[in-house]
Design an enzyme around this catalytic site. Structure first.
Site, PDB file in Angstrom:
ATOM      1  N   SER A 129       0.831  -1.163   0.102  1.00 25.11           N
ATOM      2  CA  SER A 129       0.019   0.075  -0.001  1.00 25.11           C
ATOM      3  C   SER A 129       0.758   1.467   0.003  1.00 25.11           C
ATOM      4  O   SER A 129       2.162   1.316   0.572  1.00 25.11           O
ATOM      5  CB  SER A 129      -1.061  -0.044   1.246  1.00 25.11           C
ATOM      6  OG  SER A 129      -1.542   1.287   1.519  1.00 25.11           O
ATOM      7  N   TYR A 153      -1.966  -1.568  10.981  1.00 31.33           N
ATOM      8  CA  TYR A 153      -2.310  -1.822   9.604  1.00 31.33           C
ATOM      9  C   TYR A 153      -1.089  -1.700   8.755  1.00 31.33           C
ATOM     10  O   TYR A 153      -0.470  -2.691   8.005  1.00 31.33           O
ATOM     11  CB  TYR A 153      -3.692  -1.060   9.213  1.00 31.33           C
ATOM     12  CG  TYR A 153      -3.819  -1.440   7.737  1.00 31.33           C
ATOM     13  CD1 TYR A 153      -3.894  -2.728   7.171  1.00 31.33           C
ATOM     14  CD2 TYR A 153      -3.338  -0.225   6.749  1.00 31.33           C
ATOM     15  CE1 TYR A 153      -4.110  -2.971   5.637  1.00 31.33           C
ATOM     16  CE2 TYR A 153      -3.492  -0.503   5.397  1.00 31.33           C
ATOM     17  CZ  TYR A 153      -3.616  -1.677   4.830  1.00 31.33           C
ATOM     18  OH  TYR A 153      -3.837  -1.896   3.590  1.00 31.33           O
ATOM     19  N   LYS A 157       1.988  -4.161   6.479  1.00 36.81           N
ATOM     20  CA  LYS A 157       2.231  -3.963   5.200  1.00 36.81           C
ATOM     21  C   LYS A 157       3.813  -3.986   5.236  1.00 36.81           C
ATOM     22  O   LYS A 157       4.682  -4.457   4.113  1.00 36.81           O
ATOM     23  CB  LYS A 157       1.759  -2.911   4.345  1.00 36.81           C
ATOM     24  CG  LYS A 157       0.082  -2.988   4.280  1.00 36.81           C
ATOM     25  CD  LYS A 157      -0.178  -4.081   3.402  1.00 36.81           C
ATOM     26  CE  LYS A 157      -1.625  -4.450   3.191  1.00 36.81           C
ATOM     27  NZ  LYS A 157      -2.018  -5.571   2.784  1.00 36.81           N
TER      28      LYS A 157
HETATM   29  P1  NAD Z   1     -11.279  -6.561   1.176  1.00 35.36           P
HETATM   30  O1  NAD Z   1     -11.341  -6.596   2.516  1.00 35.36           O
HETATM   31  O2  NAD Z   1     -12.461  -6.438   0.367  1.00 35.36           O
HETATM   32  O3  NAD Z   1     -10.549  -8.127   0.729  1.00 35.36           O
HETATM   33  C1  NAD Z   1      -9.856  -8.934   1.509  1.00 35.36           C
HETATM   34  C2  NAD Z   1     -10.282 -10.324   1.560  1.00 35.36           C
HETATM   35  O4  NAD Z   1      -9.553 -11.457   2.520  1.00 35.36           O
HETATM   36  C3  NAD Z   1     -11.755 -10.263   2.151  1.00 35.36           C
HETATM   37  O5  NAD Z   1     -12.477 -11.106   1.303  1.00 35.36           O
HETATM   38  C4  NAD Z   1     -11.768 -11.037   3.377  1.00 35.36           C
HETATM   39  O6  NAD Z   1     -12.517 -11.872   3.770  1.00 35.36           O
HETATM   40  C5  NAD Z   1     -10.175 -11.847   3.121  1.00 35.36           C
HETATM   41  N1  NAD Z   1      -9.427 -12.482   4.220  1.00 35.36           N
HETATM   42  C6  NAD Z   1      -8.979 -11.759   5.321  1.00 35.36           C
HETATM   43  N2  NAD Z   1      -8.275 -12.462   6.311  1.00 35.36           N
HETATM   44  C7  NAD Z   1      -8.278 -13.616   5.702  1.00 35.36           C
HETATM   45  C8  NAD Z   1      -7.597 -14.830   6.275  1.00 35.36           C
HETATM   46  N3  NAD Z   1      -6.803 -14.963   7.264  1.00 35.36           N
HETATM   47  N4  NAD Z   1      -7.818 -15.876   5.417  1.00 35.36           N
HETATM   48  C9  NAD Z   1      -8.535 -15.920   4.254  1.00 35.36           C
HETATM   49  N5  NAD Z   1      -9.159 -14.633   3.900  1.00 35.36           N
HETATM   50  C10 NAD Z   1      -9.026 -13.607   4.434  1.00 35.36           C
HETATM   51  O7  NAD Z   1      -9.947  -5.641   0.938  1.00 35.36           O
HETATM   52  P2  NAD Z   1      -9.557  -5.139  -0.403  1.00 35.36           P
HETATM   53  O8  NAD Z   1      -9.807  -3.770  -0.521  1.00 35.36           O
HETATM   54  O9  NAD Z   1      -9.939  -5.852  -1.489  1.00 35.36           O
HETATM   55  O10 NAD Z   1      -7.844  -5.158  -0.231  1.00 35.36           O
HETATM   56  C11 NAD Z   1      -7.051  -6.261  -0.776  1.00 35.36           C
HETATM   57  C12 NAD Z   1      -5.868  -6.068  -0.200  1.00 35.36           C
HETATM   58  O11 NAD Z   1      -5.298  -4.959  -0.823  1.00 35.36           O
HETATM   59  C13 NAD Z   1      -5.604  -6.128   1.485  1.00 35.36           C
HETATM   60  O12 NAD Z   1      -4.167  -6.760   1.924  1.00 35.36           O
HETATM   61  C14 NAD Z   1      -5.366  -4.550   1.712  1.00 35.36           C
HETATM   62  O13 NAD Z   1      -4.557  -4.406   2.669  1.00 35.36           O
HETATM   63  C15 NAD Z   1      -4.646  -4.212   0.276  1.00 35.36           C
HETATM   64  N6  NAD Z   1      -4.865  -2.760   0.037  1.00 35.36           N
HETATM   65  C16 NAD Z   1      -6.096  -2.320  -0.077  1.00 35.36           C
HETATM   66  C17 NAD Z   1      -6.127  -0.659  -0.376  1.00 35.36           C
HETATM   67  C18 NAD Z   1      -7.458  -0.347  -0.637  1.00 35.36           C
HETATM   68  O14 NAD Z   1      -7.817   0.900  -0.539  1.00 35.36           O
HETATM   69  N7  NAD Z   1      -8.658  -1.155  -0.746  1.00 35.36           N
HETATM   70  C19 NAD Z   1      -5.179  -0.198  -0.627  1.00 35.36           C
HETATM   71  C20 NAD Z   1      -3.929  -0.601  -0.330  1.00 35.36           C
HETATM   72  C21 NAD Z   1      -3.785  -2.221  -0.244  1.00 35.36           C
END
Ligand code: NAD
Ligand code: UDP
Length: 348
Positions: A129, A153, A157
Site C-alpha cells: 500500500s 495496519y 504491510k
Molecule cells: P477486502 O477486505 O475487500 O478483501 C480482503 C479479503 O481477504 C476479504 O474477502 C476477506 O474476507 C479476506 N481475508 C482476510 N483475512 C483472511 C484470512 N486470514 N484468510 C482468508 N481470507 C481472509 O479488501 P481489499 O480492498 O480488496 O484489499 C485487498 C488487499 O489490498 C488487502 O491486503 C489490503 O490491505 C490491500 N490494500 C487495499 C487498499 C484499498 O484501498 N482497498 C489499498 C492498499 C492496499
C-alpha cells in the site's frame, strides 16, 4: 497450457475484480477466502461475468492461518503463482485491535509463504500500500522513497514487504512483486461487482456512495486547511479495473528470469482533492452530497500521489481511466446495489 493462480482474499473488493480479469485473460483461478469481510455472492457474480471462462474458477472457503487446510490445498493442486490479497485493512480498527491485525495479516502470510515454499511455488504478487510512504517529503512518490508506518495496519504491510525481501535474500528462487496500491475506487463497468464494506465506511468513496443512495446523511470532510488546491487532502485515485489489470501485468513480469523481489506503484500519477472527487461524483450520480467540514483526521497526510514511471517502463502497464469514469462506474454499482451484495441470497 494456461497458468493456475491461487488468489487469497479473492472474494474481496480488489480480489474479485482481479479474479475476473484473470479469468477473462485465460488463467485458471482458485480463490481462498474466509469471507470475513466479503460475500460469496461476489464469486457468483464474477462467474456470471466471466461467461464460458467461469469454469476456470474454483472457490474454497478457508482461513490462511489454517495450515493443514492450506497444505491440503497445495498438495491437491499445483499453482504457478499466488496473488496474496487476504488481510484486514481498516486503519482505525488496527489501532484498537493490533493483535488481531498482527495475527491475521502476519501469521496468515507467514503460513502461506511456508506452505508455498514447501510445495515449490515461489512466485508471488503481494498487495502492499501507498501507506508505507506515510506523509512523503515530496511527490510524486517513487518506489525508492524511505518507507515507514504510523499504525498497526501499515506496519503489517511494511513487515510483509521486509519479510519478502528477506525471503528473496535467503533463496533466490523466489520471484516476488510487491504492488503499492494508491486509492482504488470505482467498480466493474457492468455494475455487478464493486466495493461492499461492512459497517460505516472509512474511505472517501464508499462513504460518499452511501450518502448518495440515502444510507448516510452527509459526508464529513476531514480537513480543509491543507496546503492544496482547495484545502482538502489530495490522493491518487485509481479505477479498480486498472488496478486489477496491474496484477495481470505483474504476473507476466514474474515470467522474466531476472526478476527478484521488486516493488511497483499502482496509481495514475494524478492528484485529486476531496472536493474535486466529490464534485465528480455529484456529476456522475446527479445527487447532491451534503458536506460537513471538519478538522483533520488523525494520521492523515496532505498530498500523496504516485510516480508511475517504473510500472509503465517495467510492467508495461498504465492506468487508462480517469476520475469521471471512476465515479460513473462507482455510481452504476451503487445505484444497482444500494445495499451491496446483502440483499441477495448466496448461490455459490
Ligand atoms: P477486502 O477486505 O475487500 O478483501 C480482503 C479479503 O481477504 C476479504 O474477502 C476477506 O474476507 C479476506 N481475508 C482476510 N483475512 C483472511 C484470512 N486470514 N484468510 C482468508 N481470507 C481472509 O479488501 P481489499 O480492498 O480488496 O484489499 C485487498 C488487499 O489490498 C488487502 O491486503 C489490503 O490491505 C490491500 N490494500 C487495499 C487498499 C484499498 O484501498 N482497498 C489499498 C492498499 C492496499
Ligand atoms: N476523507 C474525508 N471524509 C471521509 C473519508 C475520507 O474527507 O469520510 C478524506 C481523507 O481525509 C483523505 C481522502 O478523503 O484526504 C482519502 O481518504 P481515504 O480514507 O479514502 O484514503 P487514504 O486516506 O487511506 O488515502
Amino acid at each position: 497450457m494456461s497458468q493456475k493462480i491461487l488468489v487469497t482474499g479473492g472474494a474481496g473488493y480488489i480480489g474479485s475484480h482481479t479474479v475476473l480479469q484473470l479469468l477473462l485473460g485465460g488463467y485458471e483461478t482458485v480463490v481462498i477466502d474466509n469471507l470475513d469481510n466479503s460475500s460469496d455472492i461476489a464469486i457468483h457474480r464474477v462467474r456470471e461475468l466471466a461467461g464460458p471462462n467461469a469454469q476456470n474458477l474454483s472457490f474454497r472457503k478457508g482461513d490462511l492461518r489454517d495450515k493443514p487446510a492450506l497444505e491440503e490445498l497445495f498438495a491437491s493442486e499445483k499453482f504457478d503463482a499466488v496473488i496474496h490479497f487476504a488481510g484486514l485493512k481498516a486503519v482505525g480498527e488496527s489501532v484498537q485491535k493490533p493483535l488481531s491485525y498482527y495475527d491475521n495479516n502476519l501469521i496468515g502470510t507467514i503460513i502461506l509463504f511456508k506452505v508455498m515454499a514447501a510445495h515449490g511455488c515461489k512466485k508471488l504478487v503481494f498487495s502492499s500500500s501507498a501507506t508505507v510512504y506515510g506523509w512523503p517529503e515530496k511527490v510524486p512518490c517513487t518506489e525508492d522513497f524511505p518507507i515507514g508506518a504510523t499504525n498497526p495496519y501499515g506496519r503489517t504491510k511494511l513487515f510483509i514487504e521486509e519479510i519478502c525481501r528477506d525471503m528473496y535474500q535467503s533463496d533466490s528462487e523466489w520471484k516476488i512483486i510487491l504492488l503499492r496500491y494508491f486509492n482504488p475506487v470505482g467498480a466493474h463497468p457492468s455494475g455487478h461487482i464493486g466495493e461492499d464494506p461492512r459497517g460505516i465506511p472509512n474511505n472517501l468513496m464508499p462513504f460518499a456512495q452511501q450518502v448518495a443512495v440515502g444510507r448516510l446523511p452527509a459526508l464529513t470532510v476531514f480537513g480543509t486547511d491543507y496546503n492544496t488546491v482547495d484545502g482538502t487532502g489530495v490522493r491518487d485515485y485509481i479505477h479498480i479495473v486498472d488496478l486489477a489489470d496491474g496484477h495481470i501485468a505483474a504476473l507476466s513480469k514474474l515470467e522474466n528470469p531476472s526478476i527478484g523481489c521488486e516493488v511497483y506503484n499502482l496509481g495514475t500519477g494524478n492528484g485529486t482533492s476531496v472536493f474535486q472527487m466529490v464534485a465528480a461524483f455529484e456529476k456522475a450520480s446527479g445527487k447532491e452530497i451534503p458536506l460537513i467540514k471538519s478538522g483533520r483526521r488523525a494520521g492523515d497526510c496532505e498530498t500523496v500521489y504516485a510516480s508511475t514511471d517504473k510500472a509503465e517502463r517495467e510492467l508495461n502497464w498504465k492506468a487508462k481511466y480517469g476520475i469521471d469514469e471512476m465515479c460513473e462506474d462507482q455510481w452504476n454499482w451503487a445505484s444497482k446495489n444500494p445495499y451491496g451484495y446483502e440483499s441477495q441470497e448466496s448461490t455459490t
